[in-house]
Design a protein around this motif. Structure first.
Motif, short mmCIF file in Angstrom:
data_model
loop_
_atom_site.label_atom_id
_atom_site.label_comp_id
_atom_site.label_asym_id
_atom_site.label_seq_id
_atom_site.Cartn_x
_atom_site.Cartn_y
_atom_site.Cartn_z
N VAL A 27 4.52 -14.81 -18.06
CA VAL A 27 5.45 -15.98 -17.64
C VAL A 27 4.98 -17.15 -18.69
N ALA A 28 3.77 -17.53 -18.89
CA ALA A 28 3.25 -18.40 -19.72
C ALA A 28 3.69 -18.40 -21.19
N ALA A 29 3.63 -17.28 -21.67
CA ALA A 29 4.19 -16.77 -23.00
C ALA A 29 5.70 -17.01 -23.20
N GLY A 30 6.52 -16.90 -22.24
CA GLY A 30 8.01 -16.71 -22.05
C GLY A 30 8.38 -18.31 -22.11
N VAL A 31 7.55 -19.21 -21.16
CA VAL A 31 7.72 -20.57 -21.16
C VAL A 31 7.39 -21.43 -22.66
N ILE A 32 6.11 -20.73 -23.15
CA ILE A 32 5.91 -21.52 -24.30
C ILE A 32 6.96 -21.07 -25.43
N GLY A 33 7.48 -20.06 -25.47
CA GLY A 33 8.28 -19.26 -26.41
C GLY A 33 9.58 -20.16 -26.10
N VAL A 34 10.25 -20.53 -25.04
CA VAL A 34 11.28 -21.37 -24.94
C VAL A 34 11.38 -22.73 -25.36
#
Length: 72
Positions: A27-34
């Motif tokens: 989830v953290a990687a997804g938020v950072i990616g967005v």
């Protein structure tokens, strides 16, 4: 007779904390990616201002385009 809480006892589910860690990391990687994609989009929008382009300054004829408001 003592009872242990299901939330603190990890002996029955040894893989649960590890799975929760992977979920949090995903989830953290997804938020950072967005956030990174949005920051890049804003940067490109400000960095790529087009130069003045020659265009027809008289009223457009059928099938031709002209600038709505000339900046040149």
């Amino acid at each position: 007779m003592t009872r242990t809480s299901a939330t603190t006892d990890t002996s029955m589910h040894p893989g649960r904390p590890r799975r929760r860690l992977w979920i949090v990391l995903a989830v953290a990687a997804g938020v950072i990616g967005v956030l990174g994609a949005n920051a890049h989009m804003v940067y490109v929008a400000f960095a790529s201002q087009p130069d003045c382009v020659e265009h027809e300054k008289s009223p457009g004829h059928e099938g031709t385009y002209r600038a709505a408001k000339s900046a040149c």
